[in-house]
Design an enzyme around this catalytic site. Structure first.
Site, PDB file in Angstrom:
ATOM      1  N   GLY A  46       0.776  -1.246   0.000  1.00 42.73           N
ATOM      2  CA  GLY A  46       0.000   0.000   0.000  1.00 42.73           C
ATOM      3  C   GLY A  46       0.801   1.286   0.000  1.00 42.73           C
ATOM      4  N   ASP A 102       0.568   3.591   4.222  1.00 43.17           N
ATOM      5  CA  ASP A 102      -0.483   4.334   3.531  1.00 43.17           C
ATOM      6  C   ASP A 102      -1.524   4.864   4.504  1.00 43.17           C
ATOM      7  OD1 ASP A 102      -1.388   1.777   4.124  1.00 43.17           O
ATOM      8  OD2 ASP A 102      -2.021   1.278   2.093  1.00 43.17           O
ATOM      9  N   ASP A 105      -5.226   2.514  10.627  1.00 45.41           N
ATOM     10  CA  ASP A 105      -6.617   2.138  10.894  1.00 45.41           C
ATOM     11  C   ASP A 105      -6.699   1.534  12.300  1.00 45.41           C
ATOM     12  OD1 ASP A 105      -9.264   1.411  10.671  1.00 45.41           O
ATOM     13  OD2 ASP A 105      -8.942  -0.147   9.185  1.00 45.41           O
ATOM     14  N   LYS A 133      -7.417   7.166  10.040  1.00 43.92           N
ATOM     15  CA  LYS A 133      -8.873   7.107  10.151  1.00 43.92           C
ATOM     16  C   LYS A 133      -9.356   7.658  11.474  1.00 43.92           C
ATOM     17  CE  LYS A 133     -10.096   3.545   6.935  1.00 43.92           C
ATOM     18  NZ  LYS A 133     -10.697   2.231   6.737  1.00 43.92           N
TER      19      LYS A 133
HETATM   20  P1  5GP Z   1      -4.147  -1.229  10.469  1.00 47.75           P
HETATM   21  O1  5GP Z   1      -3.157  -2.336  10.631  1.00 47.75           O
HETATM   22  O2  5GP Z   1      -3.739   0.077  11.129  1.00 47.75           O
HETATM   23  O3  5GP Z   1      -5.542  -1.656  10.843  1.00 47.75           O
HETATM   24  O4  5GP Z   1      -4.321  -0.934   8.937  1.00 47.75           O
HETATM   25  C1  5GP Z   1      -3.273  -0.616   8.149  1.00 47.75           C
HETATM   26  C2  5GP Z   1      -3.342  -1.373   6.840  1.00 47.75           C
HETATM   27  O5  5GP Z   1      -4.645  -1.835   6.532  1.00 47.75           O
HETATM   28  C3  5GP Z   1      -2.935  -0.433   5.744  1.00 47.75           C
HETATM   29  O6  5GP Z   1      -1.580  -0.588   5.447  1.00 47.75           O
HETATM   30  C4  5GP Z   1      -3.842  -0.859   4.613  1.00 47.75           C
HETATM   31  O7  5GP Z   1      -3.168  -1.818   3.828  1.00 47.75           O
HETATM   32  C5  5GP Z   1      -5.040  -1.478   5.240  1.00 47.75           C
HETATM   33  N1  5GP Z   1      -6.189  -0.548   5.317  1.00 47.75           N
HETATM   34  C6  5GP Z   1      -6.674   0.057   6.415  1.00 47.75           C
HETATM   35  N2  5GP Z   1      -7.728   0.847   6.116  1.00 47.75           N
HETATM   36  C7  5GP Z   1      -7.908   0.752   4.783  1.00 47.75           C
HETATM   37  C8  5GP Z   1      -8.829   1.359   3.859  1.00 47.75           C
HETATM   38  O8  5GP Z   1      -9.725   2.155   4.173  1.00 47.75           O
HETATM   39  N3  5GP Z   1      -8.677   1.009   2.559  1.00 47.75           N
HETATM   40  C9  5GP Z   1      -7.733   0.146   2.137  1.00 47.75           C
HETATM   41  N4  5GP Z   1      -7.684  -0.092   0.843  1.00 47.75           N
HETATM   42  N5  5GP Z   1      -6.839  -0.433   2.970  1.00 47.75           N
HETATM   43  C10 5GP Z   1      -6.931  -0.134   4.285  1.00 47.75           C
HETATM   44 MG    MG Z   2      -3.938  -3.251   1.843  1.00 49.42          MG
END
Ligand code: 5GP
Ligand code: MG
Length: 186
Positions: A46, A102, A105, A133
């Site tokens: 990403g 990227d 979340d 987010k």
């Molecule tokens: P986390 O581990 O903080 O939950 O999320 C990070 C990863 O989840 C990011 O690197 C991304 O690949 C994916 N991700 C989180 N939210 C989104 C979103 O709204 N859209 C997309 N396409 N990927 C997301």
């Molecule tokens: Mg992804």
């Protein structure tokens, strides 16, 4: 691809402007670094596009290391837990590291990656995400550089995928609900 877009959340022009600002800030913060001491680590896949744009506005001698993590396998729109796919980090001893992702979340991806990087003995580890987010879990994560705070919606484009598609869209967009419902895993 274009017809799957619901709305443009952040245009390519706004992205470009903010990326340039972030790069300026990061460059200034690292001006005391020794020549060649900096290592940039995009979290693949990403962060590929964001990082490529970011570093071209950072006139510093740097190395690129790589790590690949998957948290939204296939057609999922909520994190399934971060799993390490591969790494090519090299020797980070004595380096000042910037981990680039990227979007922030749930925070699970950085919680997985940062300790791995720290374990390799760098002088410092800083973190940078283009998007964060608007949810409690994301705001709880300590992060050094954030491009944009966005609503808690599923977005694609500028590196972000749905079922591994849409990464090459130049803007950050939401997809029509019918598209999200339609895609099935092979
Ligand atoms: P986390 O581990 O903080 O939950 O999320 C990070 C990863 O989840 C990011 O690197 C991304 O690949 C994916 N991700 C989180 N939210 C989104 C979103 O709204 N859209 C997309 N396409 N990927 C997301
Ligand atoms: Mg992804």
């Amino acid at each position: 691809m274009e017809r799957d877009i619901e709305r443009v959340l952040i245009s390519r022009e706004r992205i470009a402007e903010r990326v340039r600002q972030l790069a300026g800030q990061i460059t200034a913060d690292h001006s005391a670094a020794e020549d060649g001491q900096i290592a940039i680590i995009p979290i693949l896949t990403g962060a590929m596009i964001f990082c490529a744009d970011l570093i071209r506005h950072m006139p510093l001698r740097m190395r690129i290391a790589l790590i690949a993590v998957s948290s939204y396998p296939g057609a999922s729109v909520r994190s399934q837990g971060a799993s390490l796919l591969s790494r090519r980090l090299g020797d980070l001893r004595g380096r000042r590291v910037l981990v680039v992702d990227d979007i922030l979340d749930s925070g699970q991806t950085l919680a997985k990656v940062v300790p791995i990087v720290q374990g390799l003995g760098p002088v410092s580890v800083k973190t940078c995400v283009l998007l964060r987010k608007d949810r409690l879990a994301a705001r709880r994560v300590a992060i050094n550089y954030v491009g944009f705070d966005i609503p808690d919606e599923f977005v694609v484009g500028y590196g972000l995928d749905y079922d591994d598609y849409y990464r090459n869209l130049p803007d950050i967009v939401t997809l029509k609900p019918a598209v999200l419902a339609k895609v099935k895993k092979p």
